[in-house]
Design a protein around this motif. Sequence first.
Motif, PDB file in Angstrom:
ATOM      1  N   ASN A 287       0.832  -1.206   0.000  1.00 35.40           N
ATOM      2  CA  ASN A 287       0.000   0.000   0.000  1.00 35.40           C
ATOM      3  C   ASN A 287       0.864   1.253   0.000  1.00 35.40           C
ATOM      4  N   ALA A 288       1.968   1.204   0.763  1.00 34.17           N
ATOM      5  CA  ALA A 288       2.868   2.366   0.835  1.00 34.17           C
ATOM      6  C   ALA A 288       3.524   2.636  -0.519  1.00 34.17           C
ATOM      7  N   LYS A 289       3.765   1.577  -1.283  1.00 36.64           N
ATOM      8  CA  LYS A 289       4.428   1.735  -2.578  1.00 36.64           C
ATOM      9  C   LYS A 289       3.643   2.658  -3.505  1.00 36.64           C
ATOM     10  N   ILE A 290       2.340   2.418  -3.596  1.00 39.34           N
ATOM     11  CA  ILE A 290       1.566   3.224  -4.544  1.00 39.34           C
ATOM     12  C   ILE A 290       1.222   4.604  -3.982  1.00 39.34           C
ATOM     13  N   GLU A 291       1.643   4.864  -2.728  1.00 35.48           N
ATOM     14  CA  GLU A 291       1.462   6.191  -2.143  1.00 35.48           C
ATOM     15  C   GLU A 291       2.753   7.004  -2.178  1.00 35.48           C
ATOM     16  N   GLY A 292       3.807   6.483  -2.847  1.00 37.65           N
ATOM     17  CA  GLY A 292       5.008   7.294  -3.045  1.00 37.65           C
ATOM     18  C   GLY A 292       6.278   6.809  -2.393  1.00 37.65           C
ATOM     19  N   LEU A 293       6.269   5.655  -1.726  1.00 36.44           N
ATOM     20  CA  LEU A 293       7.466   5.169  -1.031  1.00 36.44           C
ATOM     21  C   LEU A 293       8.662   5.046  -1.969  1.00 36.44           C
ATOM     22  N   VAL A 294       8.479   4.431  -3.114  1.00 35.53           N
ATOM     23  CA  VAL A 294       9.591   4.176  -4.039  1.00 35.53           C
ATOM     24  C   VAL A 294      10.202   5.484  -4.528  1.00 35.53           C
ATOM     25  N   ASP A 295       9.359   6.451  -4.885  1.00 37.56           N
ATOM     26  CA  ASP A 295       9.866   7.734  -5.386  1.00 37.56           C
ATOM     27  C   ASP A 295      10.591   8.519  -4.300  1.00 37.56           C
ATOM     28  N   ASP A 296      10.016   8.559  -3.102  1.00 37.84           N
ATOM     29  CA  ASP A 296      10.611   9.354  -2.022  1.00 37.84           C
ATOM     30  C   ASP A 296      11.960   8.811  -1.579  1.00 37.84           C
ATOM     31  N   LEU A 297      12.140   7.495  -1.621  1.00 40.50           N
ATOM     32  CA  LEU A 297      13.423   6.889  -1.219  1.00 40.50           C
ATOM     33  C   LEU A 297      14.335   6.645  -2.413  1.00 40.50           C
ATOM     34  N   HIS A 298      13.916   7.143  -3.578  1.00 41.63           N
ATOM     35  CA  HIS A 298      14.725   7.058  -4.804  1.00 41.63           C
ATOM     36  C   HIS A 298      15.154   5.623  -5.089  1.00 41.63           C
TER      37      HIS A 298
ATOM     38  N   ILE B  86      10.135   6.179   9.495  1.00 39.75           N
ATOM     39  CA  ILE B  86      11.048   7.330   9.499  1.00 39.75           C
ATOM     40  C   ILE B  86      12.351   7.053   8.757  1.00 39.75           C
ATOM     41  N   VAL B  87      12.413   5.936   8.026  1.00 35.51           N
ATOM     42  CA  VAL B  87      13.630   5.639   7.267  1.00 35.51           C
ATOM     43  C   VAL B  87      13.814   6.682   6.165  1.00 35.51           C
ATOM     44  N   GLN B  88      15.070   6.934   5.828  1.00 38.03           N
ATOM     45  CA  GLN B  88      15.386   7.983   4.851  1.00 38.03           C
ATOM     46  C   GLN B  88      16.071   7.457   3.600  1.00 38.03           C
ATOM     47  N   SER B  89      16.281   6.152   3.538  1.00 39.08           N
ATOM     48  CA  SER B  89      17.024   5.616   2.396  1.00 39.08           C
ATOM     49  C   SER B  89      16.627   4.170   2.135  1.00 39.08           C
ATOM     50  N   TYR B  90      17.042   3.684   0.992  1.00 43.07           N
ATOM     51  CA  TYR B  90      16.822   2.276   0.637  1.00 43.07           C
ATOM     52  C   TYR B  90      17.481   1.353   1.655  1.00 43.07           C
ATOM     53  N   GLY B  91      18.704   1.715   2.100  1.00 41.88           N
ATOM     54  CA  GLY B  91      19.413   0.895   3.093  1.00 41.88           C
ATOM     55  C   GLY B  91      18.660   0.815   4.402  1.00 41.88           C
ATOM     56  N   GLY B  92      18.084   1.934   4.824  1.00 38.50           N
ATOM     57  CA  GLY B  92      17.315   1.942   6.067  1.00 38.50           C
ATOM     58  C   GLY B  92      16.088   1.066   5.971  1.00 38.50           C
ATOM     59  N   LEU B  93      15.402   1.111   4.834  1.00 39.09           N
ATOM     60  CA  LEU B  93      14.220   0.269   4.640  1.00 39.09           C
ATOM     61  C   LEU B  93      14.606  -1.202   4.620  1.00 39.09           C
ATOM     62  N   LEU B  94      15.731  -1.496   3.991  1.00 36.73           N
ATOM     63  CA  LEU B  94      16.211  -2.876   3.922  1.00 36.73           C
ATOM     64  C   LEU B  94      16.495  -3.410   5.330  1.00 36.73           C
ATOM     65  N   ALA B  95      17.145  -2.595   6.169  1.00 40.93           N
ATOM     66  CA  ALA B  95      17.492  -3.016   7.528  1.00 40.93           C
ATOM     67  C   ALA B  95      16.242  -3.266   8.370  1.00 40.93           C
ATOM     68  N   THR B  96      15.257  -2.390   8.252  1.00 34.41           N
ATOM     69  CA  THR B  96      14.040  -2.570   9.051  1.00 34.41           C
ATOM     70  C   THR B  96      13.249  -3.796   8.594  1.00 34.41           C
ATOM     71  N   ARG B  97      13.264  -4.094   7.303  1.00 36.25           N
ATOM     72  CA  ARG B  97      12.580  -5.295   6.812  1.00 36.25           C
ATOM     73  C   ARG B  97      13.256  -6.565   7.335  1.00 36.25           C
ATOM     74  N   LEU B  98      14.583  -6.549   7.418  1.00 41.11           N
ATOM     75  CA  LEU B  98      15.300  -7.692   7.995  1.00 41.11           C
ATOM     76  C   LEU B  98      14.904  -7.889   9.458  1.00 41.11           C
ATOM     77  N   CYS B  99      14.849  -6.795  10.207  1.00 43.23           N
ATOM     78  CA  CYS B  99      14.472  -6.874  11.624  1.00 43.23           C
ATOM     79  C   CYS B  99      13.016  -7.290  11.794  1.00 43.23           C
ATOM     80  N   LEU B 100      12.160  -6.855  10.887  1.00 38.23           N
ATOM     81  CA  LEU B 100      10.756  -7.243  10.956  1.00 38.23           C
ATOM     82  C   LEU B 100      10.612  -8.754  10.797  1.00 38.23           C
ATOM     83  N   GLY B 101      11.426  -9.350   9.914  1.00 43.22           N
ATOM     84  CA  GLY B 101      11.407 -10.801   9.730  1.00 43.22           C
ATOM     85  C   GLY B 101      11.779 -11.540  11.002  1.00 43.22           C
ATOM     86  N   ILE B 102      12.779 -11.039  11.729  1.00 37.65           N
ATOM     87  CA  ILE B 102      13.183 -11.666  12.987  1.00 37.65           C
ATOM     88  C   ILE B 102      12.041 -11.608  14.002  1.00 37.65           C
TER      89      ILE B 102
END
Length: 503
Positions: free
Chosen positions: A75-86, A139-155
């Motif tokens: 849902n976040a993707k189609i609301e601008g997540l991909v564009d905002d995090l480049h 509150i992530v500001q980059s692709y790396g930050g999103l990647l890290a939080t997704r890894l932690c969410l899996g745990i």
Amino acid sequence: MPDSTDTSVGKPSEHHFEHAHHDEKRPDTELALASPPLFAGVDEAAVLRKMDIRLIPMLSLLYLLAFLDRGNIGNAKIEGLVDDLHMTGPQYNWTLTVFFFTYCVFELPSNLLLKKLRPSRWLPLIMVAWGIVMTLMGIVQSYGGLLATRLCLGIAEAGLYPGVAYYITLWYPRHRAQFRQALFFSAASIAGAFSGLLAYGIAKMDGVGGYAGWRWIFILEGILTVLVAFIAPFAIHDSPETATFLTEQERRFVIHSLRIQNSADSREMVQDEAKFQIKYVIDAFTDWQIWLGLFMYWGITCPLYGISFFLPSIIKDLGYKSSTAQLLTVPIYITAAIVAVVAAWFSDRRKQRSPFILFFMSLIAIGFIICLAASGRGVPGVVYFGVFIAVIGIYPAFPGNVTWISVNLAGDYKRAAGMAIYIGMGNLAGAMASNFYRAKDAPQYVLGHSLELGFVIVGMIATVLLRFSYQRINRKRDQLDPSQYPDDPDSMGDRSPLFRYML
């Protein structure tokens, strides 16, 4: 280890998670008649209602929030997540994929911890953890930050579904289990609908506090998860032995009915694994049914996660606005939840699993065939209908396959380990499905639909093979004389000559 010949039900077992399974050939009333002096006044239907009311709502809420937090990135993707995090399309797909790496690895240790710790403490604890991670994702500001939080969410989320799937087997006989699994799992379907509605509303907060609408989706849903986690310990009951909402006689009845499930000759089978031993995990790892069933699981979960992550995008790419696409997901998921519960009721009533699983997997296949046939032909309504049919197949098939494997695993630690392995390895389908729908394939998504169809067909073949294998083993065991067996049959779990696999 307690003497396995002790069939007393006068007092609860010290180790309150030790239960077995019920032979589907025995009539329901025999549970109540097994020991007339003890259970003559027990109303089985009333006991089941009590357990349903006290257990299922909170378990469903927990899983609703877990699935909501896992899938709201779509849902976040189609609301601008991909564009905002480049981010590029492949980078977005990779953020979906990495979640399943940690999710799969941590399911087994989490289930073993659940076996040792109190569910009323362990489940809310991991819930707090993933709620915090979800909030931070906003509150992530980059692709790396999103990647890290997704890894932690899996745990953090790893222990919930296999833990609850196992937990239900500690309360309900196996011919009663799928209806409860479906009630619990239908929360995932409701989450899909709720996610679209919630995202539609929260996206209107775009700009509030200087945050984009997609950030508020993560932040508010994460905070909601943490709040519910603080209520959960008061609504989760650890075991039938300690359930204060049951009378003493009802507790004994539940314990007894669970212990006689496996036996082909109505004997009580007490598989009391007092201490953890690595052999229980090895038994699960080397069990053929888990590995054959895994292909069935993938045939359902690849479509499940593909739809979960990409349904808003698929609908949007048919030519609808983002807000309309969010809302159009709602009727699909609501219908699927209703069908899942009704199908599970019939499956429990018939005491059959595989025919229902095969039927709904065939609906998944038909749905993707419709999508492939209609894609790129200017008929978005037909593609939407195909997705609708596929989802109606996915959500009833999933609890059926999980219940089928769980009720055919006996021995408490083995079942806990086996369910974690099965669901953990099975959820690698999410890592695969995360890459099926590529941005460059929009709007037809021929590759994604084709891969989903291929997995469903392989899964249907595995389902047929699994049923025939169970039938063959049951027939062989019908010819055996348990008294002549070299080992104690009551201590052998599902490898006992007394055990009959549910079909």
